[in-house]
Design a protein around this motif. Structure first.
Motif, short mmCIF file in Angstrom:
data_model
loop_
_atom_site.label_atom_id
_atom_site.label_comp_id
_atom_site.label_asym_id
_atom_site.label_seq_id
_atom_site.Cartn_x
_atom_site.Cartn_y
_atom_site.Cartn_z
N VAL A 1 38.33 42.07 44.65
CA VAL A 1 39.21 42.03 43.48
C VAL A 1 38.68 42.95 42.38
O VAL A 1 39.45 43.59 41.65
N GLN A 2 37.35 43.03 42.26
CA GLN A 2 36.74 43.84 41.22
C GLN A 2 36.63 45.33 41.59
O GLN A 2 36.47 46.18 40.72
N ALA A 3 36.69 45.62 42.90
CA ALA A 3 36.46 46.99 43.37
C ALA A 3 37.72 47.83 43.28
O ALA A 3 38.85 47.32 43.38
N THR A 4 37.53 49.12 43.15
CA THR A 4 38.66 50.03 43.21
C THR A 4 39.06 50.23 44.67
O THR A 4 38.24 50.10 45.58
N GLY B 1 36.11 37.93 46.13
CA GLY B 1 35.81 38.12 44.71
C GLY B 1 35.32 39.52 44.41
O GLY B 1 35.70 40.12 43.39
N ARG B 2 34.51 40.09 45.31
CA ARG B 2 34.02 41.44 45.09
C ARG B 2 35.16 42.46 45.27
O ARG B 2 35.22 43.45 44.54
#
Length: 557
Positions: A121-124, A118-119
Motif C-alpha cells: 500500500v505504501q510502495a509505488t 501493508g508494505r
C-alpha cells in the motif's frame, strides 16, 4: 570439560600486582563478575589499563588502583562476563533486516501476508519489495508462502521474501516475470525451482536458484553503508563485543577497514569472505585494521543447504519427502585445490554443513586436504578449520571432529527454532546426532557458539538459554529431542567467550577476565549462572566494554 589450552588461566587470574603500579583506566565492581575460569569463577572486581586486565580479585585490591582519572563502573548488582562473541552471523544482513520488511516472529502465514499488503500500500507501482524472516514451521497453517498469496495483496509490485534460514525465498508472479523465470526454466546446479502438482511455478526458489532473482533483489537492497550503520547500532546493544562475520563480500571488508581507520568501532569483526572473494584474500593474506578490530583471514564455503528448505544433504531421503536427499553445492574436485592453497597461505576454512551427508563430506575433504598438505607445509600447524552449523551428524562422525581438530561452529537457537519441524524432516532415529553440543564437547571438540543472525534474532541471552535449556521460548521441548544434549552453564559461557576466541586464533588474548587478557566485558541485567533458566531470555544487555573502554551503554543505566 577443561581443555588443556585453558589450563593456565587460574594461575594468571591472581597474578601478583607490582607495587606502585600506575592507576587503572577502568575498574568494574559491585556485582558478580564471572571470569570464565573454572577453578576461580568469580571475583569482586577487575581493573584494566591500556586495554589489558591488570587485576582481577577483591574490591579492596581494586580500590588501590583507583586514580583521579579512573572510570569506575558500578554494576549496581548487574552481572559482568567475559565479552560475548557471536561466532557466526551475517553482519550486513543484520543491518538489512532493520531496513527492509522484517517477517521474523510473525505468528501466522496470514500475518505475513498482511505485512506484505501493508508494505505494498505504501510502495509505488512497480517498486520491488524485499524482506525476510518467514518460517512456516512456526505457523499453524503449516505451509510455505506462495506466489499466489503474494499476488493477492501485491499484484503491481515484484515481491521477494527470503525464508528465515536464507536458503529459499518466495517470489510473486510479477517478480518471476521480471526475472524471466518460467515453468520451462532449468534450475542451476545446487538449486531448485518450486512447482505445483500441475507443473506451474509456486514462487519458491531454493539455494542457488535464488540467484535467478538476484538482480531484481539488488534494486531494493539497502546500501552497504546504510546496512553497516544499522548493524553497528544494533549488535553492541544486544551485548556482543565481537562477531565472526560470515560470507563477507570484498567491498564490505574494505568498508569495515576504512571505518576502523576513521573511528573506533564498537565491536570486533572477524571476517570470513565469500568464495568469490577468495583470490583477493589469497593475494593479500590474513589482514587486519591497525587497531585489530577488523580482521580477515577465513573463507566461507557451502556444502549443502538447510533442513527447513529440504536442501540439506542427507544420506537417506527426507522423512516427509520421498526420494529427496537435498542438494550439494560443492564437489571434491572444486574444494580440494582451494583447501590445499588455504593451508599453504595460512587461510582458515569455514564450510557450511547442515545434513549428515553434507557434514561427512566436509570431514572427508578436510582430512584429504590435511593429508596432502602435512604440517611442515602449512603456515599454521593447527589451522583451526571449522564446520559452520554442524547440525545433523551421524553419531560415528562426532569423534572425527576431535581427531581432525575441527571446530564445530554451532548456533543453539537453531535447535529451539527447528524442534517444531526437524522430526518431520528426519524421523526419530536421525535426531540422535542433531544439535549435539554436549556430545561434541564431551568428545573434546571446541564448539564455538553463535546466532546465525539474521536467520535468528541474534540475542546472546536467547542463545545461552537455548544451550542450557534446549526448549523453545515457551518452555516446549517435545519428545525425542535429546535433552541430554544441554550443556552446563559454565560450558555455555565458554561457548560464547573463549571458544569463539580460540576459533579466531585469539584465546591467549581474550575470552576470559584474567590478568594479561584484553578487557572485553559484557554486562547483563540477569545473572546467567544463578537465575532461573526461564528468566534468562527475559534479561537485557546493559553495557559492553571493549579494550577497557565503554563501547555501548543502555540508556538510563
Amino acid at each position: 570439560m577443561k581443555p588443556l589450552i585453558f589450563a593456565a588461566a587460574a594461575a594468571l587470574l591472581f597474578a601478583p600486582i607490582a607495587h606502585a603500579q600506575p592507576a587503572a583506566d577502568i575498574i568494574v565492581w559491585n556485582g558478580p563478575i564471572y571470569t570464565g575460569v573454572e577453578d576461580a569463577p568469580r571475583v569482586e572486581a577487575i581493573a584494566a589499563r591500556n586495554g589489558v586486565i591488570t587485576f582481577a580479585g577483591s574490591r579492596a585490591g581494586a580500590e588501590k588502583m583507583e586514580g583521579p582519572r579512573t572510570q569506575v563502573v558500578d554494576l549496581r548488582g548487574a552481572s559482568a562476563f567475559p565479552g560475548f562473541q557471536d561466532a557466526h552471523a551475517h553482519f550486513r544482513g543484520i543491518g538489512e533486516r532493520e531496513l527492509t520488511l522484517n517477517l521474523e516472529g510473525l505468528p501466522t502465514l496470514a500475518a505475513a501476508v498482511d505485512a506484505v499488503k501493508g508494505r505494498a500500500v505504501q510502495a509505488t507501482a512497480g517498486a520491488v519489495i524485499v524482506g525476510r524472516g518467514w518460517h512456516e514451521g512456526r505457523w499453524p497453517e503449516k505451509r510455505t508462502l506462495t506466489a499466489a498469496d503474494l499476488d493477492a495483496v501485491a499484484p503491481d509490485n515484484p515481491v521477494i521474501l527470503m525464508r528465515g534460514d536464507g536458503h529459499s525465498l518466495v517470489a510473486n508472479t510479477k517478480a518471476l516475470e521480471a526475472a524471466g523465470i518460467t515453468a520451462a526454466t532449468v534450475a542451476p546446479a545446487g538449486g531448485s525451482i518450486g512447482k505445483t502438482a500441475d507443473g506451474k511455478l509456486n514462487g519458491i526458489l531454493v539455494d542457488n536458484a535464488m540467484n535467478l532473482v538476484a538482480a531484481l533483489t539488488a534494486q531494493a537492497r539497502p546500501s552497504l553503508d546504510a546496512a553497516l550503520d544499522a548493524a553497528l547500532k544494533v549488535y553492541p546493544a544486544r551485548g556482543w563485543v565481537g562477531v565472526h562475520n560470515m560470507s563477507v563480500e570484498w567491498d564490505e571488508v574494505l568498508n569495515l577497514e576504512r571505518r576502523a581507520r576513521r573511528t573506533t568501532l564498537p565491536l570486533r569483526l572477524y571476517n570470513s569472505v565469500t568464495p568469490e572473494s577468495a583470490e583477493r584474500l589469497f593475494s593479500s593474506g590474513p589482514r587486519h585494521s591497525p587497531d585489530g578490530r577488523v580482521e580477515t583471514r577465513a573463507i566461507k564455503y557451502y556444502m549443502d543447504g538447510s533442513l527447513g528448505s529440504r536442501s540439506a544433504a542427507l544420506f537417506a531421503p527426507y522423512a516427509d519427502r520421498a526420494g529427496d536427499t537435498g542438494l550439494l553445492m560443492q564437489t571434491r574436485e572444486q574444494a580440494l585445490p582451494l583447501y590445499e592453497k588455504a593451508l599453504r597461505n595460512g587461510i582458515q576454512i569455514a564450510t557450511h554443513g547442515i545434513g549428515d551427508r553434507g557434514n561427512a563430506m566436509i570431514l572427508d575433504m578436510y582430512a584429504e586436504a590435511f593429508a596432502r598438505t602435512p604440517a611442515n607445509r602449512r603456515v599454521e600447524s593447527n589451522p583451526r578449520w571449522r564446520i559452520e552449523h554442524a547440525q545433523h551428524l551421524r553419531v560415528e562422525d562426532i569423534a572425527r571432529f576431535e581427531k581432525l581438530g575441527i571446530i564445530a561452529s554451532m548456533q543453539p537457537s537453531h535447535a529451539i527454532s527447528d524442534l517444531h519441524f526437524a522430526q518431520d524432516r528426519l524421523g526419530v532415529d536421525r535426531l540422535a546426532g542433531s544439535y549435539a553440543w554436549a556430545s561434541l564437547i564431551n568428545a573434546h571438540v571446541i564448539v564455538a557458539g553463535g546466532s546465525d543472525a539474521p536467520v535468528e534474532q541474534g540475542n546472546p541471552l536467547v542463545e545461552f538459554y537455548a544451550a542450557i535449556a534446549r526448549k523453545d521460548l515457551q518452555g516446549f521441548q517435545g519428545p525425542n529431542w535429546h535433552g541430554e544434549e544441554v550443556v552446563p552453564r559454565g560450558t555455555a559461557l565458554q561457548m560464547f567467550t573463549v571458544f569463539p576466541a580460540y576459533a579466531a586464533f585469539e584465546h591467549d588474548k581474550r575470552g576470559r577476565l584474567v590478568v594479561g587478557q584484553r578487557a572485553d566485558v559484557s554486562v547483563f541485567s540477569v545473572d546467567l549462572m544463578t537465575a532461573p533458566v526461564d528468566d534468562i531470555p527475559k534479561g537485557r544487555a546493559l553495557m559492553t566494554i571493549v579494550d577497557g573502554r565503554a563501547a555501548w551503554r543502555a540508556e538510563g543505566w
